[in-house]
Design a protein around this motif. Structure first.
Motif, PDB file in Angstrom:
ATOM      1  N   PRO A  55       0.766  -1.326   0.160  1.00  0.00           N
ATOM      2  CA  PRO A  55       0.060  -0.085   0.107  1.00  0.00           C
ATOM      3  C   PRO A  55       0.757   1.325   0.019  1.00  0.00           C
ATOM      4  CG  PRO A  55      -0.765  -1.525   1.511  1.00  0.00           C
ATOM      5  CD  PRO A  55       0.404  -2.100   1.089  1.00  0.00           C
ATOM      6  N   ALA A  56       2.041   1.241   0.818  1.00  0.00           N
ATOM      7  CA  ALA A  56       2.922   2.400   0.774  1.00  0.00           C
ATOM      8  C   ALA A  56       3.600   2.659  -0.602  1.00  0.00           C
ATOM      9  CB  ALA A  56       3.921   2.316   1.807  1.00  0.00           C
ATOM     10  N   ARG A  57       3.775   1.410  -1.236  1.00  0.00           N
ATOM     11  CA  ARG A  57       4.436   1.609  -2.585  1.00  0.00           C
ATOM     12  C   ARG A  57       3.648   2.235  -3.689  1.00  0.00           C
ATOM     13  NH1 ARG A  57       8.028  -4.197  -3.050  1.00  0.00           N
ATOM     14  NH2 ARG A  57       8.368  -4.122  -0.761  1.00  0.00           N
ATOM     15  N   ARG A  58       2.351   1.979  -3.435  1.00  0.00           N
ATOM     16  CA  ARG A  58       1.463   2.664  -4.406  1.00  0.00           C
ATOM     17  C   ARG A  58       1.530   4.197  -4.284  1.00  0.00           C
ATOM     18  NH1 ARG A  58      -1.785  -1.891  -3.633  1.00  0.00           N
ATOM     19  NH2 ARG A  58      -3.004  -1.417  -1.705  1.00  0.00           N
ATOM     20  N   PHE A  59       1.781   4.795  -3.378  1.00  0.00           N
ATOM     21  CA  PHE A  59       2.400   6.153  -3.227  1.00  0.00           C
ATOM     22  C   PHE A  59       3.675   6.711  -3.902  1.00  0.00           C
ATOM     23  CE2 PHE A  59      -1.166   5.452  -0.038  1.00  0.00           C
ATOM     24  CZ  PHE A  59      -1.812   6.782  -0.234  1.00  0.00           C
ATOM     25  N   GLY A  60       4.491   5.795  -4.162  1.00  0.00           N
ATOM     26  CA  GLY A  60       5.887   5.984  -4.800  1.00  0.00           C
ATOM     27  C   GLY A  60       6.822   5.787  -3.901  1.00  0.00           C
ATOM     28  N   VAL A  61       6.739   5.116  -2.608  1.00  0.00           N
ATOM     29  CA  VAL A  61       7.489   5.213  -1.552  1.00  0.00           C
ATOM     30  C   VAL A  61       8.347   3.798  -1.920  1.00  0.00           C
ATOM     31  CG1 VAL A  61       7.991   4.802   1.003  1.00  0.00           C
ATOM     32  CG2 VAL A  61       6.195   6.241   0.242  1.00  0.00           C
ATOM     33  N   HIS A  62       9.658   3.773  -1.722  1.00  0.00           N
ATOM     34  CA  HIS A  62      10.393   2.650  -1.885  1.00  0.00           C
ATOM     35  C   HIS A  62      11.491   2.694  -0.856  1.00  0.00           C
ATOM     36  CE1 HIS A  62      13.431   4.819  -4.241  1.00  0.00           C
ATOM     37  NE2 HIS A  62      12.329   5.446  -4.803  1.00  0.00           N
ATOM     38  N   SER A  63      12.186   1.336  -0.675  1.00  0.00           N
ATOM     39  CA  SER A  63      13.384   1.286   0.122  1.00  0.00           C
ATOM     40  C   SER A  63      14.301   1.991  -0.286  1.00  0.00           C
ATOM     41  CB  SER A  63      13.801  -0.191   0.488  1.00  0.00           C
ATOM     42  OG  SER A  63      14.171  -0.591  -0.618  1.00  0.00           O
ATOM     43  N   ALA A  64      15.223   2.863   0.435  1.00  0.00           N
ATOM     44  CA  ALA A  64      16.333   3.616   0.411  1.00  0.00           C
ATOM     45  C   ALA A  64      16.132   5.061   0.201  1.00  0.00           C
ATOM     46  CB  ALA A  64      17.508   3.031  -0.695  1.00  0.00           C
ATOM     47  N   MET A  65      14.821   5.228   0.049  1.00  0.00           N
ATOM     48  CA  MET A  65      14.555   6.341  -0.186  1.00  0.00           C
ATOM     49  C   MET A  65      14.520   7.399   1.185  1.00  0.00           C
ATOM     50  SD  MET A  65      10.401   7.790  -1.079  1.00  0.00           S
ATOM     51  CE  MET A  65      10.403   7.641  -2.859  1.00  0.00           C
ATOM     52  N   PRO A  66      15.036   8.764   1.165  1.00  0.00           N
ATOM     53  CA  PRO A  66      15.137   9.356   2.390  1.00  0.00           C
ATOM     54  C   PRO A  66      13.692   9.380   2.943  1.00  0.00           C
ATOM     55  CG  PRO A  66      16.035  10.601   0.742  1.00  0.00           C
ATOM     56  CD  PRO A  66      15.360   9.488  -0.233  1.00  0.00           C
ATOM     57  N   MET A  67      13.523   9.527   4.421  1.00  0.00           N
ATOM     58  CA  MET A  67      12.337   9.330   4.860  1.00  0.00           C
ATOM     59  C   MET A  67      11.759  10.611   4.865  1.00  0.00           C
ATOM     60  SD  MET A  67      10.763   7.133   6.687  1.00  0.00           S
ATOM     61  CE  MET A  67      11.631   5.961   7.637  1.00  0.00           C
ATOM     62  N   HIS A  68      12.186  11.842   4.691  1.00  0.00           N
ATOM     63  CA  HIS A  68      11.442  13.032   4.494  1.00  0.00           C
ATOM     64  C   HIS A  68      10.730  12.955   3.333  1.00  0.00           C
ATOM     65  CE1 HIS A  68      14.239  14.993   1.818  1.00  0.00           C
ATOM     66  NE2 HIS A  68      15.130  14.300   2.615  1.00  0.00           N
ATOM     67  N   ARG A  69      11.300  12.337   2.117  1.00  0.00           N
ATOM     68  CA  ARG A  69      10.592  12.395   0.902  1.00  0.00           C
ATOM     69  C   ARG A  69       9.345  11.363   0.993  1.00  0.00           C
ATOM     70  NH1 ARG A  69       8.562  14.210  -3.161  1.00  0.00           N
ATOM     71  NH2 ARG A  69       8.694  13.063  -5.229  1.00  0.00           N
ATOM     72  N   ALA A  70       9.529  10.239   1.747  1.00  0.00           N
ATOM     73  CA  ALA A  70       8.709   9.380   1.933  1.00  0.00           C
ATOM     74  C   ALA A  70       7.202  10.071   2.394  1.00  0.00           C
ATOM     75  CB  ALA A  70       8.876   8.217   2.859  1.00  0.00           C
ATOM     76  N   ARG A  71       7.655  11.044   3.767  1.00  0.00           N
ATOM     77  CA  ARG A  71       6.453  11.505   4.241  1.00  0.00           C
ATOM     78  C   ARG A  71       5.781  12.353   3.391  1.00  0.00           C
ATOM     79  NH1 ARG A  71       6.177  10.562   9.848  1.00  0.00           N
ATOM     80  NH2 ARG A  71       8.328  10.051  10.748  1.00  0.00           N
ATOM     81  N   GLN A  72       6.506  13.093   2.385  1.00  0.00           N
ATOM     82  CA  GLN A  72       5.909  14.101   1.477  1.00  0.00           C
ATOM     83  C   GLN A  72       4.982  13.267   0.642  1.00  0.00           C
ATOM     84  OE1 GLN A  72       9.275  15.636  -0.580  1.00  0.00           O
ATOM     85  NE2 GLN A  72       9.621  17.249   0.919  1.00  0.00           N
TER      86      GLN A  72
END
Ligand SMILES: [Mg+2]
Length: 406
Positions: A55-72
């Motif tokens: 479900p998180a990947r559907r927002f474009g979040v993936h491993s090795a990504m900076p956490m602040h970018r994931a939160r955006q």
């Protein structure tokens, strides 16, 4: 005189990889998270995502990504600190499932491993059923989802498990290899960096198929010395062995049955026969084993393995047999109680698992000397008359357990 090149038997390799492992463990332990976007990683200022569920990947979040970018990208996601101890404990359970199938397990990380099943003829005949049973067991016993790739080598097996994700089960056969590989993008080549893939793309080589069709000399102009390695990968060739941590390989015997075994005494007879065979092979190599394992497979292809240390290393059939039969009895009784009927087995096996050089001290102890001399006689008889001629006598006492008369 004609020479025939040695036929290299095809291998059977599984690549098993848990789906979104850390994030899935969070969902497993905290049911309120299930189906929600879950992101695990460092939550501090410079933290990085170490796992994101689907479900998180559907927002474009993936491993090795900076956490602040994931939160955006995913402001309503659930952000969790990793709990490594818990992940390690579950990883161990998963690896126990792997080792029930084969001792030849090469772990790549907590949630990923290669399994070499080449020495299991039943698995060679039924690779998908074995993989399905492994996935079922990991789901039922641990609560996690694994993807499995089945192939004749590591590179193909890893590609196959990746492509099937999530909850995948993909087999790449020798015959289907080219069709499977040709459409894949060059980014999927293993151990090939971004600079190289960019160079390939600029040359119009964007897929495995296009790469495969370029003659090697021409490719050398583009890639230099790595040309042949990269071309081999594009062709799906990979000879690297599965590198299990054990130093010596195990010595084992196993048997698949046309009609399922459904009686403990029959199983005990089989284990007795296998113990003699394995012990003779140990002695033939001047080895002893510190540990004996049994392997049992039910008709639905679930495979379990039980292992026990010997009091001291041995290459005596009777000692291997006693341990194997004790393990089998324990399993059989527990399984009978669980099922409320006798279990059935399509396969049984016995393995010597911790091999050490024979100490040459046989004869120092009374019992050992007696067993050893019997074994020595058996060896002599075998070498004279061939295998299977002589066995220890089997006496069945009234309780239905087997014991041996020497
Ligand atoms: Mg994984």
């Amino acid at each position: 005189m004609s020479t025939t090149p040695a036929r290299i038997p095809q291998r059977l390799i599984f690549h098993v990889d848990l789906d979104a492992f850390y994030a899935s463990v969070e969902e497993l332990d905290f049911p309120e998270l299930r189906g929600e976007p879950v992101i695990v990683g460092g939550l501090g200022g410079r933290g990085v995502v170490s796992a994101a569920n689907y479900p998180a990947r559907r927002f474009g979040v993936h491993s090795a990504m900076p956490m602040h970018r994931a939160r955006q990208l995913c402001p309503r996601g659930h952000y969790r600190n990793g709990r490594m101890e818990r992940y390690r404990a579950l990883s161990q359970q998963v690896f126990d499932c792997f080792r029930a199938l084969t001792p030849d397990v090469e772990g790549l990380s907590l949630d990923e491993a290669f399994l070499d099943l080449s020495a299991d003829p039943d698995a060679r005949d039924n690779p998908e059923a074995i993989a399905r049973a492994l996935k079922d067991r990991i789901r039922e016993q641990i609560g996690l989802i694994a993807s499995v790739g089945i192939a004749p080598n590591k590179f193909l097996a890893k590609l196959a498990s990746d492509i099937g994700k999530p909850d995948g089960l993909v087999q790449v056969s020798e015959a289907g290899r080219q069709a499977f590989l040709d459409p894949l993008p060059v980014e999927r080549l293993w151990g090939v960096g971004e600079t190289t893939t960019q160079r390939l793309r600029r040359a119009g080589l964007s897929t495995f198929g296009s790469l495969r069709r370029v003659p090697e000399p021409q490719l050398r102009g583009l890639l230099g010395r790595s040309a042949s390695r990269i071309k081999a990968l594009a062709e799906g060739k990979d000879d690297r062995p599965v590198e299990a941590h054990h130093v010596t390989r195990s010595i084992s015997a196993e048997q698949t049955y046309g009609r399922d075994l459904n009686q403990l005494p029959r199983l005990q007879e089989e284990l007795s026969r296998m113990a003699e065979e394995v012990a003779a092979r140990l002695r033939g190599k001047s080895l002893e084993t510190a540990s004996v394992a049994i392997k049992l497979r039910t008709p639905d292809f679930h495979t379990m393995s039980r292992q026990r240390k010997l009091n001291r290393p041995s290459a005596q059939g009777a000692e291997l047999r006693d341990v194997a039969q004790a393990l089998a009895t324990e399993w059989w009784q527990a399984e009978t109680a669980r099922l409320n009927r006798s279990p059935r087995l399509r396969l049984a096996g016995l393995a010597a698992r911790e091999l050490v050089a024979a100490t040459g001290q046989l004869g120092l102890f009374g019992n050992q000397a007696r067993g050893a001399s019997t074994d020595a006689l058996l060896d002599q008889a075998r070498s004279r008359f061939g295998d299977g001629v002589l066995q220890r006598g089997i006496r069945r006492d009234k309780l239905g357990t087997d014991s041996t008369q020497e």
